[in-house]
Every structure is written in C-alpha cells, then in structure tokens.
Design an enzyme around this catalytic site. Structure first.
Site, PDB file in Angstrom:
ATOM      1  N   HIS A   1       0.824  -1.207   0.000  1.00 19.74           N
ATOM      2  CA  HIS A   1       0.000   0.000   0.000  1.00 19.74           C
ATOM      3  C   HIS A   1       0.860   1.260   0.000  1.00 19.74           C
ATOM      4  O   HIS A   1       0.542   2.257  -0.679  1.00 19.74           O
ATOM      5  CB  HIS A   1      -0.922  -0.020   1.221  1.00 19.74           C
ATOM      6  CG  HIS A   1      -1.748   1.210   1.366  1.00 19.74           C
ATOM      7  ND1 HIS A   1      -1.557   2.122   2.377  1.00 19.74           N
ATOM      8  CD2 HIS A   1      -2.771   1.702   0.614  1.00 19.74           C
ATOM      9  CE1 HIS A   1      -2.419   3.109   2.258  1.00 19.74           C
ATOM     10  NE2 HIS A   1      -3.167   2.894   1.196  1.00 19.74           N
TER      11      HIS A   1
ATOM     12  N   GLU B   1       1.974   1.876  -3.438  1.00 18.02           N
ATOM     13  CA  GLU B   1       0.869   2.461  -4.224  1.00 18.02           C
ATOM     14  C   GLU B   1       0.879   3.985  -4.114  1.00 18.02           C
ATOM     15  O   GLU B   1       0.728   4.702  -5.110  1.00 18.02           O
ATOM     16  CB  GLU B   1      -0.469   1.907  -3.740  1.00 18.02           C
ATOM     17  CG  GLU B   1      -1.686   2.517  -4.414  1.00 18.02           C
ATOM     18  CD  GLU B   1      -2.896   2.567  -3.504  1.00 18.02           C
ATOM     19  OE1 GLU B   1      -3.512   3.649  -3.385  1.00 18.02           O
ATOM     20  OE2 GLU B   1      -3.238   1.526  -2.913  1.00 18.02           O
ATOM     21  N   HIS B   2       1.113   4.502  -2.913  1.00 19.83           N
ATOM     22  CA  HIS B   2       1.193   5.954  -2.719  1.00 19.83           C
ATOM     23  C   HIS B   2       2.405   6.537  -3.452  1.00 19.83           C
ATOM     24  O   HIS B   2       2.312   7.586  -4.103  1.00 19.83           O
ATOM     25  CB  HIS B   2       1.299   6.280  -1.235  1.00 19.83           C
ATOM     26  CG  HIS B   2      -0.009   6.239  -0.502  1.00 19.83           C
ATOM     27  ND1 HIS B   2      -0.520   7.339   0.162  1.00 19.83           N
ATOM     28  CD2 HIS B   2      -0.908   5.247  -0.324  1.00 19.83           C
ATOM     29  CE1 HIS B   2      -1.680   7.011   0.720  1.00 19.83           C
ATOM     30  NE2 HIS B   2      -1.934   5.748   0.444  1.00 19.83           N
TER      31      HIS B   2
ATOM     32  N   GLU C   1      -3.803   7.775   7.347  1.00 18.51           N
ATOM     33  CA  GLU C   1      -4.897   7.031   6.729  1.00 18.51           C
ATOM     34  C   GLU C   1      -5.309   5.858   7.613  1.00 18.51           C
ATOM     35  O   GLU C   1      -6.503   5.606   7.808  1.00 18.51           O
ATOM     36  CB  GLU C   1      -4.468   6.532   5.354  1.00 18.51           C
ATOM     37  CG  GLU C   1      -5.558   5.809   4.581  1.00 18.51           C
ATOM     38  CD  GLU C   1      -5.102   5.367   3.212  1.00 18.51           C
ATOM     39  OE1 GLU C   1      -5.683   4.392   2.684  1.00 18.51           O
ATOM     40  OE2 GLU C   1      -4.162   5.976   2.653  1.00 18.51           O
TER      41      GLU C   1
END
Length: 445
Positions: free
Chosen positions: A73, A76-77, A153
């Site tokens: 993840h 992904e950022h 997040e």
C-alpha cells in the site's frame, strides 16, 4: 422490488432458453499478450467517447515479507511521486487538467491503478502509466512525508473506527498462518519501520509487464488499442519477478470466539466467518454454489431476513457475504445486529437456527431459481459500467482465472443444483473452521 421483478422476468426467459445466446458472452472481450508478457484485455463500449484504463499488478499485501506489512500500500502511494518524465505530484494533476479522474487501490492479492478519461486522451494516460511501470524515481524528501500520510490514513480508517479495528481482529483470528490475516494497510508498528528502500525493493521485485494485466473498457477498437499498447507498454523489458509463495493454513480444529467492547459502539453486532474455498483454491467445485447460497441467504426476501428480521425476529438486519475470487482460501461471512431492546444472544441463536435448518433440509427449488435470476440479471447489468466491467476482469485475472472463465459465469450459475448448494454449505459451515465475533458497547456484557 422493481429490481427483483426485473430479475425474475429475465431469469424466466433465461431458464426457458430464450436469452441463452445473449448471456453466453457477458462482455465479449478482446484479449492479446505483448511480447514482454503483458496481458491486455479490451471491453468495447462505444456508447460514449470515454475510456476506463487500468493496470493491475499480480501482487498485494499478502505477498509482503514478514515484518513489512503495509509496504504494498505504501508503494501504491509512492507511484504518484514521480518519474524523470512526470514530476512528483503531477500525474493526477495532468489527468484532472485533461478532464479525467484517476486513483489506485491495494488488496491482499492485487494492486491497481486507473484513469477514466475522454477517448482522445487514452494515449496520454497510457504513456504516463507505462512510464511509472519501470521508471519510478522517488526522492527521500517525498517518501518520508508520504509514510506519514499512510499512518494518518490508518488512523482515520482503522484506529478511529471500532468496526475497522474489529475487522482486523476478526481477520487475524480467522487465519492461523496465512497472510490474509494481516491488514492490507499494515500494522501500525510495522508501517513506522517502512522506508523508501523497502518500497523500491518491492517495486523492483513485482512491478513488471509480465506480472501485470492492462484492461481498457470503452470507446476504442482492438487494432487501435493494440498499436497503443505496443508503442507504450511493449518497449518495457520483462524482468524476473518473485513467485507467490505464501504460508498456507494448517488444519483448523477449534472454533474461535472474540468479544470487543468500545464506548464508541452504538449498535451491537455479531459477525461469523467460516474458512471457505475460492474459485482457484481449496475445494473449488463449491465456489459457484457458495455464491448462489450467499444470494439465497442475504437477498431482501432471503432466509436470514425471513427468519431473523421479519415479524418478531430479533435482528434489525442480517446478511451474508462470500468472496469467490481470491488466490488462496477465502471466507463466507454472516452478520447481524439486534433490534432495540433485543439481546445479541437472541440474534446468535436465530442465526444458528437458520444454519441448522439449512444443513438439515437444504434449499428449495424456488429459492434456487430466485437467486439465479438475480445473479443472471446482475451479469447483464454489469455491462452498463465501464469501471465495473474492467474491475470484474481485473479481480478475476489476478486471482488466476482466464477470460473464458469470466465469460462462462452465467452458464456456471445456471448449472448449479440444490444438491450442490447443500453440499457446499455442509463443507463450509463447520464451526471448527470459524470465528464468531461480537462488537459491543463498553457497558454491555
């Protein structure tokens, strides 16, 4: 009610053979593979001059090394933090200036990136997406702040959400060894130890054309797409990728049970998950019947509603969920919440009663037909969404299914029998392979 009536009408036509030809090809896609191993799927839809462009990588949170949860993840950022051709933060700005929208997502089994844009801007987004497939260049000054964004997040979506925390605990209890038990966003203490070096190592190990699927849905012809794909993706070299090696589940011999109290909870809930096969893992013959069973249990007039909600039932709501598309064994989940003034124990007893009756008596032909009708109608409605069509193929292909297996879905559903549904239920509803969780207010026992 209108949706149900339409589904029943469609199903009656289908079962009579009237619409079998129409259902034989749900999306009628075009598929080809580039010389570097990139699989390409096109779902044509010429109703509007729009395209939905997606790249799916066959890697997700379950492929992370131990102690590095969250790196998929995090990467992904970082994929938005620049290449030599597109400076950090400019990717999404360029898409927006051209009237499009873009985003990305990470799951346990895959990571995806997409843009929806006018058809005459397709080459632009293909060029930029191909660029970051093999030219990602992230500076430390961008990587460190982005790690803090990931932490925030997690704080907002999980740590500040009793249901989010509860879901993590359920998953961790469900899987004794398999990495599906880890949160996709990562455990907080492990996210804190991530860095640019670890993310780029993950990138170099997994992000390659031979480990990806390009899916385009919308107003483009096969010849045009092939030329664009060859131009922008075809020049990216293949590279060795790490095979998927995941610890598998040992035999599960004991039912697990957990209770979580939180002062922020206003509506108690019961969740029970059973380890279940997927379409590519475990006893795969049960996967499609389990999908039918989930519809039978959870639709608006289904068994759970009739037995637990309607009339004087103890539940305010009840449902079932089954994910048939996963690389490794999945879960079949049931959930319910009590009506005001009713006890969570009443809800659990009612749920146990539904399952006991199901395992003893099976399902009726009426229930089977109604469930199939809704599922076949959903297959038709899926054609109306560019993003939905593309996601259908992305999830399936990254799980290990073929294009032909996706297209065969209506035939597979129509072929399911009541006996197969009962056999699948008896295989899955074994308390030894289950986790039952209660999420309760702080003061409730």
């Amino acid at each position: 009610m209108r949706r149900l009536l339409l589904a029943l009408l469609l199903g009656n036509l289908v079962l009579a053979g009237f619409s079998a030809a129409a259902l034989a090809q749900v999306f009628n896609p075009t598929r080809f593979t580039l010389g570097n191993g990139l699989e390409v799927v096109l779902i044509e839809d010429h109703r509007a001059p729009i395209v939905h462009h997606m790249v799916w990588y066959k890697v997700g949170a379950a492929d992370e090394a131990p102690g590095e949860s969250g790196v998929a993840h995090y990467l992904e950022h970082l994929m938005f933090k620049g290449t030599p051709n597109v400076p950090s933060g400019e990717f999404s700005k360029i898409v927006a200036r051209e009237g499009g929208r873009d985003n990305a997502f990470t799951s346990s089994d895959y990571t995806g990136y997409f843009q929806t844009i006018a058809r005459d801007r397709l080459e632009l987004v293909m060029r930029m997406e191909a660029d970051r497939m093999y030219r990602l260049s992230v500076k430390e000054d961008d990587a460190k702040p982005e790690l803090q964004v990931v932490m925030e997040e997690r704080l907002s979506r999980t740590d500040n959400s009793p249901r989010g925390q509860f879901g993590e605990q359920m998953d961790a209890a469900m899987y004794l060894a398999h990495p599906y038990g880890r949160p996709i966003i990562g455990w907080a203490h492990e996210i804190q130890r991530l860095n640019l070096e670890k993310a780029m190592a993950f990138y170099r190990m997994h992000y390659a054309p031979n480990n990806a699927v390009l899916i385009v849905a919308g107003d483009v012809a096969p010849g045009e797409l092939r030329a664009l794909a060859e131009k922008h993706y075809g020049m990216i070299p293949m590279r060795p990728t790490s095979p998927r090696f995941r610890p598998q589940e040992p035999p599960q011999l004991a039912a697990r049970r957990l209770t979580m109290h939180d002062a922020r909870v206003t509506q108690p809930s019961l969740t029970r998950s059973y380890l279940a096969p997927s379409r590519v893992a475990g006893e795969t013959r049960h996967a499609v019947p389990l999908s039918v069973l989930a519809e039978i249990l959870s639709n608006a007039t289904g068994r759970l509603h009739r037995a637990m909600v309607a009339n004087d039932g103890p539940a305010a709501g009840a449902g079932a969920y089954y994910q048939s598309l996963s690389v490794d064994p999945s879960t079949f989940t049931l959930a319910a919440s009590p009506k005001p003034g009713r006890k969570i124990a009443e809800v659990e007893a009612a749920l146990d009663g539904v399952l006991e009756a199901l395992l003893k008596e099976g399902i009726t032909e009426f229930e089977l037909t109604a469930a199939k009708n809704v599922m076949l109608a959903d297959a038709i409605y899926a054609r109306d969404s560019l993003s939905g069509a593309a996601r259908t193929f992305g999830v399936a292909l990254t799980a290990g299914l073929s294009v032909e297996q996706v297209e065969a879905w209506p035939q597979l559903v129509r072929a399911v029998t009541a006996e197969q549904v009962l056999e699948a239920a008896r295989h899955v509803f074994d308390l030894r392979r289950s986790v039952t969780g209660l999420l309760l207010p702080k003061e409730q026992s």
